[in-house]
Enzyme design. Structure first.
Site, mmCIF file in Angstrom:
data_model
loop_
_atom_site.group_PDB
_atom_site.id
_atom_site.type_symbol
_atom_site.label_atom_id
_atom_site.label_comp_id
_atom_site.label_asym_id
_atom_site.label_seq_id
_atom_site.Cartn_x
_atom_site.Cartn_y
_atom_site.Cartn_z
ATOM 1 N N CYS A 144 99.141 38.606 7.852
ATOM 2 C CA CYS A 144 98.278 39.625 7.257
ATOM 3 C C CYS A 144 97.204 40.052 8.269
ATOM 4 O O CYS A 144 97.531 40.674 9.269
ATOM 5 C CB CYS A 144 97.672 39.114 5.949
ATOM 6 S SG CYS A 144 96.965 40.410 4.918
ATOM 7 N N HIS A 166 102.233 37.287 2.940
ATOM 8 C CA HIS A 166 101.755 35.896 2.950
ATOM 9 C C HIS A 166 102.914 34.940 2.667
ATOM 10 O O HIS A 166 103.304 34.757 1.515
ATOM 11 C CB HIS A 166 100.659 35.704 1.900
ATOM 12 C CG HIS A 166 99.358 36.322 2.270
ATOM 13 N ND1 HIS A 166 98.397 35.654 2.990
ATOM 14 C CD2 HIS A 166 98.862 37.574 2.034
ATOM 15 C CE1 HIS A 166 97.352 36.454 3.173
ATOM 16 N NE2 HIS A 166 97.612 37.620 2.610
ATOM 17 N N GLU A 192 102.775 31.761 2.846
ATOM 18 C CA GLU A 192 102.263 30.474 2.373
ATOM 19 C C GLU A 192 102.164 30.366 0.858
ATOM 20 O O GLU A 192 102.043 29.261 0.315
ATOM 21 C CB GLU A 192 100.892 30.184 3.000
ATOM 22 C CG GLU A 192 99.753 31.073 2.548
ATOM 23 C CD GLU A 192 99.594 32.348 3.356
ATOM 24 O OE1 GLU A 192 98.458 32.835 3.476
ATOM 25 O OE2 GLU A 192 100.613 32.865 3.859
ATOM 26 N N SER A 247 84.831 5.619 -9.024
ATOM 27 C CA SER A 247 84.624 6.482 -10.183
ATOM 28 C C SER A 247 85.691 6.273 -11.240
ATOM 29 O O SER A 247 85.549 6.730 -12.368
ATOM 30 C CB SER A 247 84.643 7.948 -9.741
ATOM 31 O OG SER A 247 85.941 8.297 -9.265
ATOM 32 N N GLY A 248 86.769 5.588 -10.858
ATOM 33 C CA GLY A 248 87.930 5.503 -11.733
ATOM 34 C C GLY A 248 88.973 6.542 -11.375
ATOM 35 O O GLY A 248 90.078 6.528 -11.906
ATOM 36 N N GLY A 249 88.623 7.460 -10.443
ATOM 37 C CA GLY A 249 89.550 8.495 -10.024
ATOM 38 C C GLY A 249 90.433 8.060 -8.871
ATOM 39 O O GLY A 249 90.272 6.979 -8.297
ATOM 40 N N VAL A 250 91.366 8.929 -8.507
ATOM 41 C CA VAL A 250 92.362 8.608 -7.488
ATOM 42 C C VAL A 250 91.733 8.510 -6.097
ATOM 43 O O VAL A 250 92.033 7.588 -5.335
ATOM 44 C CB VAL A 250 93.490 9.663 -7.497
ATOM 45 C CG1 VAL A 250 94.466 9.418 -6.353
ATOM 46 C CG2 VAL A 250 94.224 9.640 -8.824
ATOM 47 N N ASP A 251 90.856 9.449 -5.742
ATOM 48 C CA ASP A 251 90.326 9.503 -4.376
ATOM 49 C C ASP A 251 89.574 8.230 -4.001
ATOM 50 O O ASP A 251 89.836 7.620 -2.955
ATOM 51 C CB ASP A 251 89.410 10.719 -4.207
ATOM 52 C CG ASP A 251 90.118 12.033 -4.475
ATOM 53 O OD1 ASP A 251 91.363 12.047 -4.437
ATOM 54 O OD2 ASP A 251 89.436 13.034 -4.740
ATOM 55 N N SER A 252 88.622 7.840 -4.827
ATOM 56 C CA SER A 252 87.835 6.649 -4.496
ATOM 57 C C SER A 252 88.695 5.395 -4.536
ATOM 58 O O SER A 252 88.492 4.464 -3.746
ATOM 59 C CB SER A 252 86.640 6.510 -5.443
ATOM 60 O OG SER A 252 87.057 6.339 -6.785
ATOM 61 N N ALA A 253 89.688 5.363 -5.427
ATOM 62 C CA ALA A 253 90.570 4.195 -5.515
ATOM 63 C C ALA A 253 91.415 4.046 -4.258
ATOM 64 O O ALA A 253 91.538 2.951 -3.697
ATOM 65 C CB ALA A 253 91.463 4.313 -6.745
#
EC number: 6.3.5.2
Length: 535
Positions: free
Chosen positions: A101, A191, A193, A245-251
């Site tokens: 583009c 595009h 992508e 936090s109980g979330g995926v990232d921090s785990a």
């Protein structure tokens, strides 16, 4: 999460050892809303890449020494004075270049072509007719065929640069695909992508693998091993604290760091009383008993719910929760003592945003709940093992680390928790109703085999009561709203088209099993105009 510059790794997105270890592609960002999708498509092919705003592209190119370059789209017009350009060094280097583009337009202009403001703009779906063979089309498109693509342009090329030829046309774009195969330059007005260009990922793969000759040596197993070495080198014998936090990232961040340094890591899990049904118990069991990671579990639910009493404004809720979280976390860190490092689940989109095309802040739709203020207040250095990964890559890493799929594959959950799924004032009774309704809804989704198809699903307890009839009696109880969306990145989303039988069964279960609810509704709003969460 973003921390003060003096405590973070260098702000430039290219400051990483991974770039030195693998074949790589540089993506020059001209401000497109979908530039991150280019990176995701490249990484899906096992090739490491980084996104850098055009202002920093020359320095990044010299530092990275990439094997190929992709020029993104953008909102500017090439024929306007002062519009962005790619570093000329890129075209002098001899590496393959693909312009998308705006990237196609600036490449054409910089290499001797002519670009004008378009008289016939194209936005949305269009058909491209293939005019000739191309390495870009190899195994995907043949001359004479027509294929659907996604256009979004106002400028158009009126004269090609020397050495280029036309490979594809559209009704309003006579130079929809141009190429100089001798120099391995390719320009696409559409595009590739986005999912609305069905064969786009295959075209990008041809550029990455066949044209640029990159073998795909970047795997999650390799990332895991390299990141463990980096963590050990950074931390040495120091102590690290990680807020769960109980979330995926921090785990995932916690498990990876623990694999690197063992009990030098201590996790702090602050239960603010706003988690889903049995969530706190699940997190404690996973980390304490399955992974044997040192864990401090703080039940601060009375503190949080006490401070939130009477608070109805969603921004006030978020800020109250964020402030209390920092206070509680800081107090626990002091009790632990001697920690030199704070671990955070910063992801690559956060890094990209910090060195964005605009260089300025975006409009704040909702403030984000995080511990970004902690490093400055606590004088701790950051450990950010996920800062080179997208969300979907974090899930892959989690599986690589052996985290159970039922945990890694969980739907996103906001930091403020159920506080923003309970519009109006929050009470213990309302939270109990919401937890039970949400658990039933998710249970029905899992039983229907739809959980992994849906990006995010949850219940909302509305601050509204309606009249109902149960048995021979009148009821006056709460309304539960159900929300489910499909998405690839959370930036846009469509509501999930459940069949009516599923919705009917789910509503019946909630009304029969959750005291205090007599009506259930389903949210059919897409994003935009709505957001995924209600607050």
């Amino acid at each position: 999460m973003t921390a003060p510059a003096n405590n973070t790794p260098a702000a430039a997105a290219t400051d990483t050892s991974v770039a030195a270890l693998h074949d790589k592609i540089l993506i020059v960002d001209f401000g497109s809303q979908v530039t991150q999708l280019i990176a995701r498509r490249v990484r899906e092919d096992g090739v490491y890449c980084e996104i850098v705003p055009f202002q920093k592209a020359e320095a990044a190119f010299r530092q990275m020494n990439p094997k190929a370059v992709i020029l993104s789209g953008g909102p500017e017009s090439v024929h306007e004075e002062g519009s962005p350009r790619a570093p000329q060094l890129i075209f002098e280097s001899g590496v393959p270049v693909m312009g998308i583009c705006y990237g196609q337009m600036t490449m054409a202009a910089q290499l001797g072509g002519t670009v004008e403001g378009g008289h016939h703009r194209e936005f949305g779906r269009a058909d491209v007719e293939v005019k000739t063979n191309s390495l870009l089309f190899d195994g995907v498109w043949q001359p004479g065929e027509q294929h659907q693509v996604w256009m979004s342009h106002g400028d158009r090329i009126t004269q090609m640069p020397p050495g280029f030829s036309v490979a594809g046309v559209s009704p309003n774009a006579p130079f929809a695909v141009i190429q100089d195969e001798a120099r391995k330059y390719y320009g696409l007005m559409f595009h590739p992508e986005v999912v609305h260009t069905p064969d786009g990922a295959k075209l990008i793969r041809n550029f990455v693998r066949n044209i640029s000759g990159l073998g795909g040596d970047w795997t999650m197993h390799a990332f895991r091993e390299e990141e463990i070495k980096k963590i050990r080198a950074q931390v040495g014998q120091g102590k690290v604290i990680c807020g769960l936090s109980g979330g995926v990232d921090s785990a995932v961040a916690a498990v990876l760091i623990h694999e690197a340094i063992g009990d030098q890591l201590t996790c702090v899990f602050v239960d603010h009383g706003l988690l889903r049904l049995n969530e706190a118990e699940t997190v404690v069991d996973l980390f304490r008993h399955h992974y044997n990671i040192p864990l401090v579990h703080v039940d601060a639910s009375k503190l949080f719910l006490g401070e939130l009493a009477g608070v109805t404004d969603p921004e006030a809720k978020r800020k109250t929760i964020g402030r209390l979280f920092i206070d509680v976390f800081e107090a626990e860190a002091k009790k632990i003592g001697g920690a030199d490092f704070l671990a955070q689940g910063t992801l690559y989109p956060d890094v990209i945003e910090s060195v964005s095309f605009t260089g300025g802040p975006s409009v704040t739709i909702k403030s984000h709940h995080n511990v970004g203020g902690l490093p400055a207040r606590m004088n701790m250095k950051l450990v950010e093992p996920l800062r080179e990964l997208f969300k979907d890559e974090v899930r892959v890493l989690g599986r690589e680390l052996g985290l159970p799929d039922v945990f890694v594959g969980r739907h996103p959950f906001p930091g403020p928790g159920l506080a923003i799924r309970c519009p109006g004032e929050i009470t213990t009774d309302k939270l109990d109703i919401l937890r039970k309704a949400d658990a039933i809804y998710i249970d029905e989704i899992r039983k229907a085999g739809l959980y992994d198809t849906i990006w995010q699903a949850f219940a909302v307890l509305l601050p509204v009561k309606t009249v109902g009839v149960m048995g021979d009696g009148r009821t006056y109880d709460y309304v539960v709203g159900l929300r489910a969306v499909t998405s690839t990145d959370g930036m846009t989303a469509d509501f999930y088209p459940f069949d009516m039988k599923f919705l009917g069964n789910t509503a019946t279960r909630i009304i029969n099993e959750v005291k205090g609810v007599n009506r259930v509704v389903y949210d059919v709003t897409s994003k935009p105009p709505g957001t995924i969460e209600w607050e």
